[in-house]
Design a protein around this motif. Sequence first.
Motif, PDB file in Angstrom:
ATOM      1  N   THR A 198       5.710   4.763   0.019  1.00  0.00           N
ATOM      2  CA  THR A 198       6.385   5.474   1.101  1.00  0.00           C
ATOM      3  C   THR A 198       5.434   6.558   1.595  1.00  0.00           C
ATOM      4  O   THR A 198       4.949   7.366   0.795  1.00  0.00           O
ATOM      5  CB  THR A 198       7.705   6.113   0.622  1.00  0.00           C
ATOM      6  OG1 THR A 198       8.568   5.092   0.108  1.00  0.00           O
ATOM      7  CG2 THR A 198       8.388   6.843   1.771  1.00  0.00           C
ATOM      8  N   ASN A 199       5.165   6.550   2.892  1.00  0.00           N
ATOM      9  CA  ASN A 199       4.248   7.536   3.479  1.00  0.00           C
ATOM     10  C   ASN A 199       2.901   7.541   2.748  1.00  0.00           C
ATOM     11  O   ASN A 199       2.357   8.602   2.432  1.00  0.00           O
ATOM     12  CB  ASN A 199       4.874   8.936   3.457  1.00  0.00           C
ATOM     13  CG  ASN A 199       6.116   9.019   4.320  1.00  0.00           C
ATOM     14  OD1 ASN A 199       6.207   8.345   5.361  1.00  0.00           O
ATOM     15  ND2 ASN A 199       7.082   9.827   3.895  1.00  0.00           N
ATOM     16  N   HIS A 200       2.394   6.347   2.472  1.00  0.00           N
ATOM     17  CA  HIS A 200       1.075   6.163   1.862  1.00  0.00           C
ATOM     18  C   HIS A 200       0.997   6.641   0.406  1.00  0.00           C
ATOM     19  O   HIS A 200      -0.091   6.783  -0.139  1.00  0.00           O
ATOM     20  CB  HIS A 200      -0.020   6.874   2.681  1.00  0.00           C
ATOM     21  CG  HIS A 200      -0.035   6.461   4.116  1.00  0.00           C
ATOM     22  ND1 HIS A 200      -0.432   5.212   4.527  1.00  0.00           N
ATOM     23  CD2 HIS A 200       0.324   7.140   5.235  1.00  0.00           C
ATOM     24  CE1 HIS A 200      -0.328   5.125   5.849  1.00  0.00           C
ATOM     25  NE2 HIS A 200       0.131   6.282   6.314  1.00  0.00           N
ATOM     26  N   VAL A 216       9.251   0.649 -12.623  1.00  0.00           N
ATOM     27  CA  VAL A 216       9.432   1.985 -13.184  1.00  0.00           C
ATOM     28  C   VAL A 216       9.104   3.008 -12.120  1.00  0.00           C
ATOM     29  O   VAL A 216       8.365   2.737 -11.164  1.00  0.00           O
ATOM     30  CB  VAL A 216       8.527   2.226 -14.424  1.00  0.00           C
ATOM     31  CG1 VAL A 216       8.822   1.200 -15.511  1.00  0.00           C
ATOM     32  CG2 VAL A 216       7.052   2.197 -14.041  1.00  0.00           C
ATOM     33  N   SER A 217       9.631   4.197 -12.281  1.00  0.00           N
ATOM     34  CA  SER A 217       9.367   5.276 -11.332  1.00  0.00           C
ATOM     35  C   SER A 217       7.934   5.784 -11.502  1.00  0.00           C
ATOM     36  O   SER A 217       7.265   5.503 -12.495  1.00  0.00           O
ATOM     37  CB  SER A 217      10.340   6.429 -11.562  1.00  0.00           C
ATOM     38  OG  SER A 217      10.095   7.010 -12.838  1.00  0.00           O
ATOM     39  N   ARG A 218       7.494   6.550 -10.520  1.00  0.00           N
ATOM     40  CA  ARG A 218       6.156   7.149 -10.603  1.00  0.00           C
ATOM     41  C   ARG A 218       6.052   8.040 -11.825  1.00  0.00           C
ATOM     42  O   ARG A 218       5.048   8.016 -12.544  1.00  0.00           O
ATOM     43  CB  ARG A 218       5.869   7.960  -9.330  1.00  0.00           C
ATOM     44  CG  ARG A 218       4.455   8.559  -9.282  1.00  0.00           C
ATOM     45  CD  ARG A 218       4.238   9.250  -7.947  1.00  0.00           C
ATOM     46  NE  ARG A 218       5.058  10.437  -7.831  1.00  0.00           N
ATOM     47  CZ  ARG A 218       4.690  11.637  -8.282  1.00  0.00           C
ATOM     48  NH1 ARG A 218       3.514  11.801  -8.875  1.00  0.00           N
ATOM     49  NH2 ARG A 218       5.472  12.679  -8.128  1.00  0.00           N
ATOM     50  N   SER A 254      -3.657  -3.185  -2.607  1.00  0.00           N
ATOM     51  CA  SER A 254      -3.665  -4.651  -2.587  1.00  0.00           C
ATOM     52  C   SER A 254      -2.470  -5.239  -3.345  1.00  0.00           C
ATOM     53  O   SER A 254      -2.293  -6.464  -3.360  1.00  0.00           O
ATOM     54  CB  SER A 254      -4.960  -5.177  -3.223  1.00  0.00           C
ATOM     55  OG  SER A 254      -4.998  -4.909  -4.616  1.00  0.00           O
ATOM     56  N   MET A 255      -1.647  -4.372  -3.942  1.00  0.00           N
ATOM     57  CA  MET A 255      -0.502  -4.841  -4.743  1.00  0.00           C
ATOM     58  C   MET A 255       0.830  -4.492  -4.126  1.00  0.00           C
ATOM     59  O   MET A 255       1.877  -4.635  -4.746  1.00  0.00           O
ATOM     60  CB  MET A 255      -0.552  -4.185  -6.137  1.00  0.00           C
ATOM     61  CG  MET A 255      -1.790  -4.458  -6.942  1.00  0.00           C
ATOM     62  SD  MET A 255      -1.649  -3.638  -8.573  1.00  0.00           S
ATOM     63  CE  MET A 255      -3.312  -3.840  -9.185  1.00  0.00           C
ATOM     64  N   ILE A 256       0.844  -4.038  -2.864  1.00  0.00           N
ATOM     65  CA  ILE A 256       2.096  -3.622  -2.228  1.00  0.00           C
ATOM     66  C   ILE A 256       3.062  -4.801  -2.144  1.00  0.00           C
ATOM     67  O   ILE A 256       2.696  -5.885  -1.683  1.00  0.00           O
ATOM     68  CB  ILE A 256       1.826  -3.050  -0.828  1.00  0.00           C
ATOM     69  CG1 ILE A 256       0.962  -1.785  -0.925  1.00  0.00           C
ATOM     70  CG2 ILE A 256       3.153  -2.720  -0.127  1.00  0.00           C
ATOM     71  CD1 ILE A 256       0.564  -1.220   0.418  1.00  0.00           C
ATOM     72  N   CYS A 257       4.282  -4.561  -2.604  1.00  0.00           N
ATOM     73  CA  CYS A 257       5.305  -5.613  -2.603  1.00  0.00           C
ATOM     74  C   CYS A 257       6.269  -5.429  -1.422  1.00  0.00           C
ATOM     75  O   CYS A 257       6.610  -4.295  -1.081  1.00  0.00           O
ATOM     76  CB  CYS A 257       6.109  -5.590  -3.896  1.00  0.00           C
ATOM     77  SG  CYS A 257       5.124  -5.949  -5.364  1.00  0.00           S
TER      78      CYS A 257
END
Length: 257
Positions: A198-200, A216-218, A254-257
């Motif tokens: 979200t927002n980079h 999992v969360s950040r 490269s892993m954005i879902c």
Amino acid sequence: MQIKPPPDIKWIEAKKGEGLSIEYSDKEGNRLIRRKDPTSKSLKGSKAWRHNNPGNLAMGPHSRQHGAIGSASYKTIDEEGKEKEYIFAIFPSYEVGRAAMIALLKEERYLQLTLEILPRKYTGVKDGKPDTKEVTAYRDFLRTSTKFDMKRTIRSLSDEEFNTLIKKMENYEGWHPWICPDGEEYIPIQKVVGVKMTNHRVTSYLILNPPEKRWVSREEAINLAENRLLRAVVVHNKEYVYLRPFPHDPSYKSMIC
């Protein structure tokens, strides 16, 4: 269910962990922890096994040259009542540790020794000093278990006799595994295989913890990485804390879902 390490895994580093445990690591960050059985008088989880060091070789030039990947120190009270520190080598496998022991006994300084003198040299008793209780016990064990003439030199032993000597020395040094879930624990490194942004900025991570995947969360991902359970680098800057991939690993973009 206990997870076992892959048969082809290669440990590249080892160190003393909590208590008497030994912790192995590979280049990916996977870990193996070996522990001693705390049960009174139990031999399981012996030092020789925890260190992959069937001859209990000390850490030094010889052990380093023959594949040691770490060391662990222990303090004890000797027969004179003095505190003494022993530093033992840790090898990546039983086979490497055994080969290091064989290589030591095939050095000229050992080949010329009689079996009677061998325990003095092997346990580090200096010339001119009397036999210790350990030397006497070691010598008696070899005499009884091998049935060899103790006045023979190591050089005089046939290949079969030499292998017998090695095996009996391993027995005396104490190779006692403890493979049950409490004695050996394999901790595979978790990996990031997907992210949501979200927002980079990454807001959550898809974690592969073989054989399962989970989001999992950040904050949880950062906690995992800080505890060496996730293959990621924790970065602290003035504004916030975030994760980045290890060098040469795929980027999170490269892993954005």
